[in-house]
Design an enzyme around this catalytic site. Structure first.
Site, mmCIF file in Angstrom:
data_model
loop_
_atom_site.group_PDB
_atom_site.id
_atom_site.type_symbol
_atom_site.label_atom_id
_atom_site.label_comp_id
_atom_site.label_asym_id
_atom_site.label_seq_id
_atom_site.Cartn_x
_atom_site.Cartn_y
_atom_site.Cartn_z
ATOM 1 N N SER A 213 -24.361 -2.082 18.773
ATOM 2 C CA SER A 213 -23.808 -1.117 17.825
ATOM 3 C C SER A 213 -24.593 -1.254 16.523
ATOM 4 C CB SER A 213 -22.330 -1.444 17.564
ATOM 5 O OG SER A 213 -21.865 -0.720 16.434
ATOM 6 N N TYR B 272 -15.747 -8.051 16.407
ATOM 7 C CA TYR B 272 -16.537 -7.002 17.084
ATOM 8 C C TYR B 272 -17.977 -7.005 16.565
ATOM 9 C CZ TYR B 272 -18.168 -2.429 18.598
ATOM 10 O OH TYR B 272 -18.905 -1.410 19.152
HETATM 11 P P1 NAP Z 1 -15.088 3.998 25.671
HETATM 12 O O1 NAP Z 1 -15.072 5.456 25.945
HETATM 13 O O2 NAP Z 1 -13.816 3.330 25.262
HETATM 14 O O3 NAP Z 1 -15.713 3.257 26.932
HETATM 15 C C1 NAP Z 1 -15.597 1.874 27.138
HETATM 16 C C2 NAP Z 1 -15.851 1.578 28.604
HETATM 17 O O4 NAP Z 1 -15.726 0.155 28.805
HETATM 18 C C3 NAP Z 1 -14.829 2.258 29.498
HETATM 19 O O5 NAP Z 1 -15.482 2.761 30.646
HETATM 20 C C4 NAP Z 1 -13.897 1.123 29.883
HETATM 21 O O6 NAP Z 1 -13.377 1.372 31.185
HETATM 22 C C5 NAP Z 1 -14.853 -0.059 29.919
HETATM 23 N N1 NAP Z 1 -14.126 -1.314 29.789
HETATM 24 C C6 NAP Z 1 -13.291 -1.681 28.779
HETATM 25 N N2 NAP Z 1 -12.740 -2.868 29.054
HETATM 26 C C7 NAP Z 1 -13.242 -3.265 30.259
HETATM 27 C C8 NAP Z 1 -13.033 -4.387 31.078
HETATM 28 N N3 NAP Z 1 -12.193 -5.376 30.724
HETATM 29 N N4 NAP Z 1 -13.683 -4.472 32.273
HETATM 30 C C9 NAP Z 1 -14.518 -3.461 32.653
HETATM 31 N N5 NAP Z 1 -14.763 -2.380 31.911
HETATM 32 C C10 NAP Z 1 -14.123 -2.269 30.736
HETATM 33 O O7 NAP Z 1 -16.110 3.675 24.482
HETATM 34 P P2 NAP Z 1 -17.695 3.916 24.332
HETATM 35 O O8 NAP Z 1 -17.905 4.367 22.946
HETATM 36 O O9 NAP Z 1 -18.219 4.729 25.451
HETATM 37 O O10 NAP Z 1 -18.190 2.406 24.442
HETATM 38 C C11 NAP Z 1 -19.338 2.042 25.197
HETATM 39 C C12 NAP Z 1 -20.111 0.992 24.402
HETATM 40 O O11 NAP Z 1 -20.625 1.592 23.199
HETATM 41 C C13 NAP Z 1 -19.275 -0.200 23.955
HETATM 42 O O12 NAP Z 1 -20.003 -1.395 24.183
HETATM 43 C C14 NAP Z 1 -19.104 0.029 22.449
HETATM 44 O O13 NAP Z 1 -18.951 -1.179 21.740
HETATM 45 C C15 NAP Z 1 -20.408 0.725 22.117
HETATM 46 N N6 NAP Z 1 -20.402 1.526 20.864
HETATM 47 C C16 NAP Z 1 -19.567 2.593 20.715
HETATM 48 C C17 NAP Z 1 -19.590 3.318 19.509
HETATM 49 C C18 NAP Z 1 -18.698 4.512 19.282
HETATM 50 O O14 NAP Z 1 -18.556 4.964 18.114
HETATM 51 N N7 NAP Z 1 -18.101 5.083 20.300
HETATM 52 C C19 NAP Z 1 -20.466 2.935 18.474
HETATM 53 C C20 NAP Z 1 -21.294 1.851 18.674
HETATM 54 C C21 NAP Z 1 -21.272 1.157 19.869
HETATM 55 P P3 NAP Z 1 -11.918 0.968 31.726
HETATM 56 O O15 NAP Z 1 -10.946 1.137 30.598
HETATM 57 O O16 NAP Z 1 -11.724 1.921 32.857
HETATM 58 O O17 NAP Z 1 -12.068 -0.442 32.186
#
Ligand code: NAP
Length: 278
Positions: free
Chosen positions: A154, A167
């Site tokens: 991130s 985080y």
């Molecule tokens: P998201 O829509 O909440 O997706 C998170 C994914 O991680 C979901 O598929 C969730 O699936 C999975 N997950 C969560 N807990 C888990 C567990 N215990 N075991 C297996 N899978 C798990 O959020 P996103 O934004 O796409 O996040 C993806 C990545 O991007 C993350 O690493 C996040 O830190 C990073 N990121 C996001 C942002 C942002 O603004 N969105 C910014 C910077 C970085 P299930 O709930 O089905 O398990």
């Protein structure tokens, strides 16, 4: 390190002849966008997350619309059994050419008031699972002189993050770990990328219990734009990918104002609750 005089065997092809990628956190957001984009590029996929209906719906969509193979591997990566099964899958698959360590979540608020079990669960997912899956993949990839690993960090991992302390620290780990690994495997035919997205419209904010949806449109990116930047970075061999000029500019500015000012400004915003709801 392999002897350059000894030719390395080509990795085993999948029965379909397509390359195979494993994406963690594929049930929503950035992970689902990776899966869709890779399927459009004719990759077979292994989709990992906890929510089976979402994974099965996505797998069905990819098989039907793109004609690729899409396997659902339901697992909680914070659970030793779930992580062990995915590790095994990564280690035993000679055709796996791309690992996307994307699953992750965040929390916000003062660390001393946080639920410690949730904080340690975050460490297990954002750090331990990523390290173990990378270890499971990398040895074979180096042996095959071929493969790519994308670790999703991130923008917050590049700066101090008061009120996102755990985080931010997990993502700083991912940045540092990936940069170091990229250097270790330089010249082996394997590449490592660390992706540092800014604000992206996914389920992340809901899971982190923040409502900053009123922030103006221009600060946000779609998951598809983020994934496009990552895949373009793989083609170019970029190690640290920050998608979008709007995210790269403030990070360049951070170098000018220094970490102290960034820390103070974020702390100020956090104390006023602006990081939780706007
Ligand atoms: P998201 O829509 O909440 O997706 C998170 C994914 O991680 C979901 O598929 C969730 O699936 C999975 N997950 C969560 N807990 C888990 C567990 N215990 N075991 C297996 N899978 C798990 O959020 P996103 O934004 O796409 O996040 C993806 C990545 O991007 C993350 O690493 C996040 O830190 C990073 N990121 C996001 C942002 C942002 O603004 N969105 C910014 C910077 C970085 P299930 O709930 O089905 O398990």
């Amino acid at each position: 390190m392999s002897d350059p005089a000894i030719p390395t065997p080509a990795p085993e092809a999948t029965p379909s002849g397509r390359r195979r990628a494993l994406v963690t956190g594929a049930s929503s957001g950035i992970g689902a966008a990776y899966a869709r984009r890779l399927a459009a590029d004719d990759w077979d996929l292994v989709l990992v997350a906890r929510r089976v209906p979402e994974l099965e719906a996505l797998a069905g969509e990819l098989e039907e619309r793109r004609g690729v193979g899409a396997e659902v591997l339901a697992a909680d990566l914070t659970d030793p059994d779930g992580l062990g099964r995915v590790e095994q899958r990564v280690r035993d698959d000679p055709a796996l050419e791309l690992l996307v360590n994307n699953a992750g979540f965040g929390t916000t608020g003062p660390f001393h008031e946080s639920d410690l079990a949730r904080q340690t669960q975050m460490l297990r997912l954002n750090v331990e699972a990523l390290v173990r899956l990378t270890h499971a993949a990398l040895g074979r990839m180096v042996g095959n002189a071929r493969g790519e690993i994308v670790n999703v960090a991130s923008g917050i991992g590049l700066m101090p993050a008061p009120f996102f302390a755990t985080y931010g620290a997990t993502k700083a780990f991912v940045v540092s770990f990936s940069e170091a690994l990229a250097e270790e495997v330089a010249g082996t035919g394997v590449s490592v990328q660390v992706l540092c997205p800014g604000l992206t419209r996914t389920e992340f904010q809901r899971v982190a219990d923040t409502d900053i949806s009123s922030l103006p449109d221009f600060v946000w990116q779609d998951a598809e734009e983020v994934v496009e930047a990552s895949l373009e970075g793989l083609r170019r061999g970029t190690l640290v990918v920050v998608p979008g000029l709007k995210n790269r500019l403030p990070l360049a500015f951070r170098g000018v104002v220094g970490r102290t000012l960034v820390r103070k400004a974020t702390g100020f915003a956090g104390r006023r609750g602006w990081l939780r709801s706007l």
